[in-house]
Write a protein that holds these residues in place. Structure first.
Motif, mmCIF file in Angstrom:
data_model
loop_
_atom_site.group_PDB
_atom_site.id
_atom_site.type_symbol
_atom_site.label_atom_id
_atom_site.label_comp_id
_atom_site.label_asym_id
_atom_site.label_seq_id
_atom_site.Cartn_x
_atom_site.Cartn_y
_atom_site.Cartn_z
ATOM 1 N N VAL B 38 34.734 46.248 42.075
ATOM 2 C CA VAL B 38 35.702 45.165 42.065
ATOM 3 C C VAL B 38 35.985 44.694 43.481
ATOM 4 O O VAL B 38 36.115 43.513 43.752
ATOM 5 C CB VAL B 38 37.007 45.625 41.371
ATOM 6 N N ALA B 39 36.040 45.654 44.408
ATOM 7 C CA ALA B 39 36.363 45.297 45.782
ATOM 8 C C ALA B 39 35.262 44.451 46.403
ATOM 9 O O ALA B 39 35.517 43.707 47.338
ATOM 10 C CB ALA B 39 36.604 46.552 46.607
ATOM 11 N N ILE B 81 40.934 44.036 35.409
ATOM 12 C CA ILE B 81 40.667 44.349 36.807
ATOM 13 C C ILE B 81 39.977 43.175 37.484
ATOM 14 O O ILE B 81 40.142 42.901 38.656
ATOM 15 C CB ILE B 81 39.760 45.584 36.890
ATOM 16 N N ARG B 82 39.197 42.475 36.689
ATOM 17 C CA ARG B 82 38.346 41.430 37.224
ATOM 18 C C ARG B 82 39.144 40.183 37.571
ATOM 19 O O ARG B 82 38.931 39.565 38.604
ATOM 20 C CB ARG B 82 37.329 41.083 36.134
ATOM 21 N N THR B 83 40.045 39.777 36.686
ATOM 22 C CA THR B 83 40.711 38.495 36.898
ATOM 23 C C THR B 83 42.219 38.620 37.013
ATOM 24 O O THR B 83 42.904 37.613 37.159
ATOM 25 C CB THR B 83 40.428 37.519 35.736
ATOM 26 N N GLN B 84 42.759 39.837 36.915
ATOM 27 C CA GLN B 84 44.203 40.054 37.037
ATOM 28 C C GLN B 84 45.007 39.502 35.875
ATOM 29 O O GLN B 84 46.224 39.569 35.883
ATOM 30 C CB GLN B 84 44.774 39.434 38.342
ATOM 31 N N GLU B 85 44.354 38.925 34.888
ATOM 32 C CA GLU B 85 45.106 38.399 33.751
ATOM 33 C C GLU B 85 45.440 39.540 32.794
ATOM 34 O O GLU B 85 44.720 40.533 32.752
ATOM 35 C CB GLU B 85 44.234 37.426 32.960
ATOM 36 N N ASP B 264 30.081 40.746 31.127
ATOM 37 C CA ASP B 264 30.712 40.598 32.446
ATOM 38 C C ASP B 264 31.599 41.802 32.752
ATOM 39 O O ASP B 264 31.633 42.302 33.871
ATOM 40 C CB ASP B 264 31.568 39.326 32.486
ATOM 41 N N ARG B 269 32.658 46.903 35.398
ATOM 42 C CA ARG B 269 33.409 48.100 35.001
ATOM 43 C C ARG B 269 34.894 47.775 34.851
ATOM 44 O O ARG B 269 35.746 48.476 35.377
ATOM 45 C CB ARG B 269 33.237 49.228 36.027
ATOM 46 N N LEU C 35 36.953 34.157 39.305
ATOM 47 C CA LEU C 35 37.690 35.369 38.947
ATOM 48 C C LEU C 35 39.132 35.328 39.409
ATOM 49 O O LEU C 35 39.979 36.053 38.902
ATOM 50 C CB LEU C 35 37.001 36.603 39.549
ATOM 51 N N ASN C 43 36.223 38.160 46.561
ATOM 52 C CA ASN C 43 35.046 38.545 47.318
ATOM 53 C C ASN C 43 33.774 37.924 46.784
ATOM 54 O O ASN C 43 32.693 38.297 47.175
ATOM 55 C CB ASN C 43 34.913 40.061 47.347
#
Lengths: 292, 306, 509
Positions: B38-39, B81-85, B264, B269, C35, C43
């Protein structure tokens, strides 16, 4: 006249199951044709080194993306590799994936089904719930997981696809087993003290075979398609393998520019899967007791 | 009937719990540190530690499962984790496109499949039978991504009849629903054909025919009605499979559905989304099976008594 | 929101053929999904491009990645690159009406660099010690230690300035509610479609020239190209090189290709036999025909690397031409190193189709000099665990690794430090071949400690010469950026690092 006479006489004598099957199957011309085609494909795949005019991985950077010609019957791909030769060699891989994944999934599934159906009780309940979970779990995700954990490569693709097939084989085998368990000859064998394992293998397993064979032949085609889907999402056979799905997936980078790279492997998949399905339908008609 | 219903309903709970453990185990067994994924490629160690803490991945595994299960029971699925939604929003937004595509695909493919199956069954062994079966099976024998791309280049680029994809108007449904439904149509046609032939051999159909009932009435009234009962099961099963969203069709036609979301999420992950989505599939599947069983039980009281 | 009633409504509607192209709306199709929009939490190139439509920083890049002041007017730095004083442009407001000033900059930066907020770009903010606001239009940033490329960092979108009102209101949800000084404002964002509309208060007169932008995610390459051809999209990126030909010389489209700052390389694990021997590493460099690689894999769209850095990156210096292709010499070097019959090895890379193709090509080339290569494309998560699961360099299983890198700051530092210095060893950063040379490390550190452009260039020149000599990579190519627009659209361009600029978007006639 005379033919019908012979026929009616023959039907009165007791025929071996195989002969009985053949008597009904030989008139299924479509299925018969499909079977012959598959046999030819199998022979071509086995004889690939003799038939293929070029090596499946031999590049020629001076002849990339060439259309079909007398030199390259199906043209060449981005590396200048001969598409026809790759299809012949790829048949080995695609057919292997089909056969092995179905054999593996079928063996495991039928074992589970036999045990569940024969033993019954909580073991059966547990096994069938596990099958339910597996069936409820999206197949392609299971496949992605297998390939992600074990890494790419044909062997892992085979395991991944085999996992899909297990639950249906298990259900088929279980259903037949439960019926056969109640039949007179199995009850009789049991009463004279035949060991359960022997009973399962000798008396029940053969009975589950017809439906398993039919399903397996249908499953073969879809296994080849699933392998192609895995290649589509980049988790299929390891390059430079000429697995048909991988050829198709790689070739789509040149759609609209060099369509022959996808056309020929696409046709190969189409014909093979179609043939397996038609063969399976014919087998079903010939083997299924109820449809007689 | 009510006891049967309750019994069947209760029996789904262990399956769902098993699925939840399986899903959780599966997600965490996938190799790859989600925090690192993710980072992103040019994150430093501080960034990764920040993401890990944000995701709650620094807790022991059993604690993570406990937290997740407790939240899931209360229908709280956390944040992607990916989009914060919120996961519920992400999944809900993707669910409708997949549901509509499933319904449209199922509608045409059932109609076509059953029609072909009946035609085959009635004209068993004749050329119509063979032609319908070959046609039905042809549809399912092509890799769907290839077929999809061919359709796009013909109908969108050359002819301009339908858009290349997207979830916009009825036109955008035509090609994806066609490709997605082909498999169902083939299965339906085959299954209907077998069921039809099987029922044709039953005594009551023979009796009706011998009594001189018109052929049309024999086919529609006596045969088809009974042949369609097992088709219900199959429909339920196909509905369950299609609701999972098709990764291939959704990717080719840029369809914002659950299949693409799953791919996706797996590749990044996105644990909360993967878990929620697979739980949704499994619950759907189990519920559809339950409904099918109930329909069956309603038709056939013998099943209830077992 | 796309509603429940959609198919019904759509059936009733007598829709026209292609969706009507609203005057002044540009539909752009990309391969990925947006995203998020909080620039300090992003990123990936697409999300950064999307957030650039809404957000702006003190400094910016033009389409060729040349640095220029944006919300800043000018700056001064002290000699050892620890204090940067930046003068802001006056009279600008955020799209929500809040005035843009030094306090807003401080609020935004302080929020983004607060570790408690767990934002993904913390490392870019890490050099900052404190931020002061001597007056309303001056910001003074003091660093913990000298950091030469700091102004280039400020041009990174992570340093875009967020409206203080939005920060107060949305805090952790800024990814969905970004408000900046940019030319557009967020309108809607559902699943795979994001729409931004014109910011009526935008500070540069006459801009933007279009009413709205729609960003769509279309993962399948063929579908994306078809969208352009069918008139459903006016801009697509990326165009895969294999399909570029179908758009070339077409009266309806502009296919644009230009050098990127991507470097394509194969890192060799120099801690492992046989790659610990420089002769082997040189041999592999001689064994690969880069011209053929460009032709076969990139369809000619790219340049050969003639240094560890691509030519578009600030700090690049040529090593006098690409590594020559000489298989005979490769064989000779391998024999000298004790491998007259070659050896077997494994090549890792991601599972993207261009990577797979490049790896197959390398397998063919290395095979020709006797090096048997097994190609292993790895799924993203698996790759991460194989490379970053390693705690001690000696334990790494990596042998050959096919990689690609574009320094998102546009500066040499962000390639040499993470990929080719001791500071970059995994699991910290991305030096997958574990190459380290004290001289290179000293150069990288030296360049960090000064803001003097000439001194920094000298350090990087020295480092590149040493790296070329040590050959820790098979130096391959730098591929071109490839994108396409309809002919009557201008002003949307992709920068060499793969981010898209949309400020000047306009339809002619």
């Amino acid at each position: 006249m005379s033919a019908s006479l012979v026929d009616s006489q023959a039907s009165e004598s007791i025929r071996s199951p195989l002969a009985e099957f053949w008597r009904r199957f030989r008139h299924k011309y479509v299925a018969l044709g499909a079977g012959c085609l598959l046999l030819a494909l199998l022979v071509a795949a086995l004889a690939a080194p003799l038939i293929a005019p070029y090596g499946p991985a031999t590049p020629d950077y001076d002849a990339v993306l060439e259309g079909p010609s007398w030199v390259h019957w199906c043209g060449t791909d981005a590396f200048g590799r001969d598409v026809f030769s790759r299809i012949i060699w790829g048949g080995r891989i695609s057919l292997t994936i089909g056969f092995l994944s179905v054999a593996l999934g079928g063996a495991v599934g039928m074992l589970i089904g036999l045990i569940g159906g024969f033993v019954g009780g909580w073991i059966d309940g547990l096994l069938m719930r596990v099958m339910d979970v597996l069936l409820a779990f999206p197949g392609i995700v299971a496949a992605i997981a297998v390939v992600a954990i074990l890494g790419p490569g044909i062997d892992n693709v085979i395991y991944a696809i085999a996992v899909f097939s297990v639950p249906v084989f298990a259900r088929l085998a279980r259903g037949t087993t439960m019926v056969l368990k109640q039949t007179v000859y199995v009850q009789a064998a049991r009463s004279i003290g035949v060991r359960p394992i022997l009973l399962m293998l000798r008396h029940i397993l053969p009975g589950t075979m017809p439906s398993a064979i039919v399903y397996a032949s249908l499953r073969l085609g879809s296994s080849i398609l699933t392998a192609a889907s895995l290649s589509f999402i980049g988790l299929g056979a390891r390059p430079p393998s000429p697995e048909w799905g991988a050829m198709l997936a790689d070739g789509r980078d040149y759609l609209g520019v060099a369509d022959h790279i996808t056309l020929f492997p696409g046709i190969a998949i189409f014909i093979t899967v179609l043939a397996f399905n038609l063969l399976g339908d014919g087998l079903r008609d010939a083997l299924d007791q109820k449809l007689r | 009937m009510l006891t049967y219903l309750l019994k069947r309903l209760a029996s789904t709970i262990p399956v769902l719990v098993a699925v939840s453990i399986f899903v959780f185990g599966f997600v965490h067994a996938l190799p790859g540190d989600p925090a690192r994924l993710v980072a992103g490629p040019d994150a430093g160690p501080q960034d990764i530690a920040a993401v890990r803490a944000e995701m709650g991945l620094d807790l022991p595994l059993w604690e993570q499962y406990g937290l997740w299960l407790n939240n899931a029971v209360h229908l709280r699925f956390g944040k992607s984790i990916r989009t914060q939604e919120p996961v519920s929003t992400v999944v809900a937004q993707r669910f409708m496109p997949t549901l509509w595509l499933t319904l449209v695909s199922l509608a045409w493919s059932m109609t076509a499949g059953i029609a072909l199956g009946v035609l085959s069954g009635v004209r068993r062994g004749k050329w119509e039978d063979q032609a319908s079966m070959v046609a039905a099976i042809s549809g399912v024998s092509m890799p769907s991504f290839w077929l999809g791309l061919l359709l796009i280049s013909l109908f969108s680029v050359r002819l301009g009849w339908f858009p290349t994809g997207g979830y916009d108007s009825w036109r955008s449904f035509v090609m994806p629903a066609f490709v997605l439904g082909l498999g169902v149509a083939a299965v339906m046609a085959r299954f209907t054909r077998s069921a039809f032939i099987e029922v044709s051999a039953e005594d009551y159909v023979r009796t009706a025919r011998m009594k001189g009932a018109p052929e049309r009435r024999v086919i529609w009234h006596h045969t088809l009605r009974n042949a369609l009962i097992p088709v219900i099961t199959l429909t339920g099963l196909q509905f369950g499979f299609l609701l999972g969203g098709s990764i291939v069709v959704e990717t080719v036609f840029a369809w914002p559905g659950l299949g693409r979301l799953l791919v996706d999420s797996v590749s990044l992950r996105d644990y909360p989304v993967i878990q929620a989505e697979i739980m949704l599939f499994s619950t759907e599947f189990v519920l559809i099976n339950l409904v099918v069983d109930l329909l069956y039980a309603a038709v056939n009281p013998e099943i209830r008594l077992r | 929101m796309l509603k429940w009633t959609l198919p019904l409504a759509a059936l009733l509607a007598t829709a026209g053929l292609a969706p009507a192209q609203a005057a002044g709306n540009v539909t752009m199709a990309f391969d990925n999904n947006v995203l998020g929009l909080n620039p300090a939490n992003l990123n990936d190139n697409l999300s950064m491009s999307a957030s650039r439509t809404i957000m702006q920083g003190l400094f910016g890049f033009d389409k060729d990645m040349k640095l220029h002041p944006l919300l800043a007017e000018s700056y001064e730095a002290n000699d050892n690159a620890t204090v940067f004083t930046i003068h802001l442009r006056k009279g600008i407001t955020f799209s929500d009406g809040t005035p843009f000033n030094a306090a807003a900059v401080k609020t935004s930066f302080d929020f983004m660099r607060d570790p408690a907020n767990h934002l993904k770009r913390l490392s870019l903010y890490a050099p900052i010690d404190k931020i002061e606001t001597p007056d309303d239009s001056t910001v003074k940033i003091t660093l913990k230690q000298p950091f030469g490329p700091f102004i280039a960092n400020l041009a990174h979108i992570a340093f875009a300035v967020m409206s203080p009102k939005a920060i107060a209101e949305y805090g952790k949800d800024l990814d969905r509610h970004a408000v900046g000084t940019g030319p557009f404002m967020l309108d809607s964002w559902q699943t795979d479609t994001l729409k931004v509309v014109k910011n009526p208060h935008y500070w540069q007169p006459g801009l933007p020239k279009v009413d709205s932008l729609t960003i769509k995610s279309v993962p399948e390459d063929g579908t994306r190209i078809s969208m352009l051809q069918a008139g459903e999209a006016q801009f697509i990126f990326p165009v895969p090189p294999g399909m570029a030909q179908s758009l070339e010389h077409n009266a309806k489209f502009d296919l644009i290709h230009k050098p990127s700052i991507y470097a394509r390389y194969v890192a060799m694990n120099v801690l492992k036999k046989p790659f610990d021997d420089v002769r082997v590493r040189e041999a592999l460099n001689y064994a690969v025909n880069k011209d053929a690689l460009l032709k076969v894999v990139f369809n000619g769209y790219g340049q050969k690397l003639d240094s560890a850095l691509p030519s578009g990156l600030a700090g690049y210096s040529s090593q006098g031409g690409a590594w020559p292709y000489d298989p005979a010499k490769a064989k000779k070097l391998l024999a000298e190193a004790g491998y007259p019959n070659g050896f077997s090895t494994v090549l890792w890379g991601n599972s993207a189709s261009l990577t797979r193709k490049a790896m197959v090509f390398l397998q063919q080339q290395l095979g020709a000099v006797g090096v048997k290569v097994e190609v292993e494309p790895l799924e993203a998560g698996v790759m991460i665990s194989r490379i970053y699961g390693v705690q001690k360099p000696e334990e790494a299983q990596t042998q050959l690794y096919y990689g690609g890198w574009s320094a998102s700051t546009g500066d040499a530092d962000w390639e040499l430090r993470p990929l080719l210095s001791k500071m970059g060893f995994p699991p910290t950063l991305y030096n997958t071949g574990y190459y380290s040379n004290p001289k290179v490390d000293a150069d990288v550190q030296g360049a960090l400690e000064t803001a003097d452009a000439a001194k920094r260039a000298a350090f990087y020149k020295d480092a590149q010469a040493q790296i070329w000599k040590d050959a820790p990579w098979i130096f391959l190519v730098s591929e071109n950026i490839l994108y396409a627009r309809v002919k009557n659209l201008s002003g949307i361009d992709v920068m060499p690092d793969g981010q898209t600029l949309t400020l000047d978007a306009a339809f002619t006639k």
